[in-house]
Design an enzyme around this catalytic site. Structure first.
Site, PDB file in Angstrom:
ATOM      1  CG  ASP A 195      -0.940   5.293  -0.525  1.00 35.10           C
ATOM      2  OD1 ASP A 195      -1.561   4.498  -1.486  1.00 35.10           O
ATOM      3  OD2 ASP A 195      -1.176   5.542   0.367  1.00 35.10           O
ATOM      4  CB  SER A 220      -4.979   2.449  -1.154  1.00 37.77           C
ATOM      5  OG  SER A 220      -5.810   1.145  -0.749  1.00 37.77           O
ATOM      6  CD  GLU A 223      -2.971   1.107   1.638  1.00 32.68           C
ATOM      7  OE1 GLU A 223      -3.616  -0.145   1.752  1.00 32.68           O
ATOM      8  OE2 GLU A 223      -3.638   1.952   2.059  1.00 32.68           O
TER       9      GLU A 223
END
Ligand code: NAG
Ligand code: NAG
Ligand code: NAG
Ligand code: NAG
Ligand code: NAG
Length: 567
Positions: free
Chosen positions: A280, A480, A276
């Site tokens: 991002d 996300s 994750e």
């Protein structure tokens, strides 16, 4: 929730007879009203904390002029107001919201009377962070009882009972942080790995695909000297600079870009990089290409802190922060206290007044599901996605996953209606028209028609390529992914505005809802998931023409947005 009688901490009983009688009475009262808190199942109780161990608690002091702040933010972010874009600096925000002298005095002398001295405040003076021993904390906040908890490699001190504060102080405090909330669950961003792996070879979403779908040309990159953007991460994960560099060398050939983060605020973890965290950074820097990028990651000076709260505290203590923040973090509304959510939402208002755009992922559980008992269910809204003062980003998939086809709902896309926040004025007409014109809505008992509805906007959230621990990985999915993509494009728009001497876009929603979908690709096909029961059979809401609680107004068409927002 269970009431439970409990032994009070040792170390308090060497008092005289009469005193201890009073003490016992108090103890009895406390014991009767003590409320057990929910401990997330992925944390294991190790045992009682030692009285001499240190904890850091965050005291959210009651702010002044919250109503005025709301009115001012409405004007500052309304494109038709003369105040549009007339943002405040942190000193102005402080003037507006800083707690009254009385509040500051009462809280500080309460802390001092318990010997709590190691405290630090923020520029805005509405937070105090203090280090004290467990023994002091438990006396200061009757009801609390600190234990040690463990998950994977991390130990944490938290209270398994709710705290109370002295009645003379309670009206001066919104909440005390550092007692109850645990770091979020390890999220499985790569869930569609399983979903698609059986389906054969797939090209997947890369920066080139994102840029082509949203009509970004090679010259749509940042050029303004003072522009910047940020991702904030609160998982026990970090991005690896070498992964970012490798990702950019593999996937960034077709557009000018930066390959390194300009500033890391906080501490990068040790060990392996997280999917994750890599996602991002890699995608905000691909959409918002050539724009200075910051990463906020687990900032703070004490291990027992709450990272999300710590980030808010930090924003109130930094005079200069990026214009755009994207955050993939959320909790079920029903697991948080209303006081906490209201105050956190005030923090987003403060950011909006400063011209900061806050973009939150809408979540990966569709409408969510809460079991109410007796076979009854309702949807389960997510916070901060449900705050009226953030821009919430949902997720889409390509209709034909092998082509740059149009977008449909990604069934995981979080969306719904808050049970805590009223529907803000800016969205009333859009949401009501959805509710009025949509056939086959879920039963009314599943959601709250008067609540803040989300998401506001969306982007692709399915089958991304990332590089993590030096390995290219396909099939990474979730909101996300869509959130940093939208964030990067907001930064590009800010960039063009800054070059022309226009203010950055700030809090986006009033503008977004006034545009009524102009500049966006409307998503009209598909439904997201909800409760698996007889009433709704796994389905939440469905996408429609115009706004809907699955993909908001739709996904960005960059040149069309540019034409509307940069003139
Ligand atoms: C805010 O910044 C000041 C100055 O850098 C620092 O002394 C203080 O500790 C900070 N406050 C908190 C709560 O970290
Ligand atoms: C943007 O992309 C869409 C679909 O990918 C296309 O139909 C459109 O012509 C493109 N250009 C503009 C300026 O919207
Ligand atoms: C990248 O941004 C810098 C300013 O930060 C600018 O000077 C440079 O020209 C930009 N690069 C391109 C290719 O536009
Ligand atoms: C960048 O921002 C600083 C401080 O806000 C300002 O003094 C400076 O002029 C800005 N530079 C440019 C190129 O806009
Ligand atoms: C519905 O939302 C409102 C806020 O808009 C709240 O006051 C109310 O308690 C909610 N109802 C339920 C059943 O949660």
């Amino acid at each position: 929730m269970k009431n439970k009688r409990n032994m009070y901490p040792v170390g308090c009983n060497s008092i005289g007879l009469v005193l201890s009688f009073v003490w016992l009475r108090q103890l009895w009262l406390i014991a009767l009203t003590r409320i057990k808190t929910l401990i997330p199942e992925d944390w294991t109780l190790v045992g009682r904390a030692y009285p001499g161990e240190e904890v850091q608690l965050t005291f959210a002091l009651r702010q002044q002029n919250v109503d005025q702040m709301k009115v001012l933010l409405d004007r500052i972010s309304d494109p038709d107001s003369v105040l549009y874009g007339k943002y405040l600096n942190l000193a102005d925000v402080t003037q507006l919201v800083q707690p009254s002298r009385l509040t500051q005095k009462v809280v500080k002398s309460w802390l001092l009377s318990h010997g709590v001295q190691d405290c630090q405040t923020t520029i805005t003076q509405d937070f105090l962070q203090c280090v004290m021993t467990v023994q002091v904390a438990e006396t200061l906040l009757p009801g609390s009882r600190f234990n040690r908890y463990f998950r994977e490699e991390q130990f944490l001190l938290r209270s398994d009972f709710q705290y109370t504060v002295h009645k003379d102080v309670s009206e001066h405090l919104d909440f005390v942080g550092g007692l109850h909330r645990f770091p979020p669950k390890k999220k499985e961003v790569a869930k569609s790995w399983l979903k698609r792996a059986a389906g054969g070879f797939h090209l997947g979403v890369t920066p080139a695909v994102i840029r082509a779908r949203y009509n970004l040309t090679a010259s749509d990159v940042g050029t303004a000297a003072n522009n910047s953007q940020a991702v904030a991460q609160f998982l026990e994960q970090f991005y690896h600079p070498a992964d970012l560099a490798e990702f950019m060398s593999m996937f960034g050939r077709s557009f000018p870009h930066l390959s390194a983060v300009d500033r890391v605020v906080g501490t990068q973890g040790k060990g392996k990089a997280g999917l994750e965290a890599s996602l991002d950074v890699e995608y905000i820097m691909s959409a918002g290409a050539n724009i200075s990028t910051w990463v906020f990651t687990n900032p703070g000076r004490h291990e027992s802190q709450e990272p999300f709260l710590q980030w808010l505290v930090l924003l109130s203590n930094m005079t200069s922060v990026p214009w755009v923040h994207t955050i993939s973090y959320g909790d079920d509304e029903d697991t948080l206290s209303t006081a906490y959510m209201q105050r956190v939402s005030n923090e987003f208002m403060k950011a909006g007044l400063r011209g900061i755009s806050m973009l939150f992922a809408s979540g990966d559980s569709g409408a969510g599901c809460k079991h109410l008992g007796g076979g009854k269910n309702s949807f389960r809204p997510n916070f901060p996605a449900s705050s009226p003062y953030v821009t919430t980003v949902g997720g889409t998939s390509f209709k034909n996953p092998f082509k740059l086809s149009y977008e449909i709902v990604d069934y995981i896309s979080g969306g719904g209606f808050s049970n805590v926040f009223d529907m803000p004025d800016y969205q009333v007409s859009a949401v009501n028209s959805y509710l009025k014109n949509t056939k086959g809505l879920p039963p009314q008992s599943y959601f709250n028609v008067s609540g803040r509805a989300y998401p506001d906007i969306a982007a692709l959230s399915d089958n991304y390529w990332i590089v993590s621990n030096r390995v290219p990985i396909p099939w990474v999915s979730g909101t996300s992914a869509s959130t940093p993509v939208v964030g990067g494009m907001v930064s590009l728009l800010n960039d063009q505005r800054l070059l022309r001497g226009l203010p950055p876009l700030g809090f986006l929603n009033p503008l977004l809802y006034k545009m009524q979908g102009k500049g966006l690709f409307d998503v009209t096909e598909g439904c997201h998931k909800g409760c698996w029961d007889e009433q709704v059979s796994g389905q939440g809401f469905c996408a429609t023409a115009a706004w809907d609680p699955v993909t908001g107004w739709g996904t960005p068409n960059y040149p069309a947005l540019l034409a509307l927002l940069v003139v």
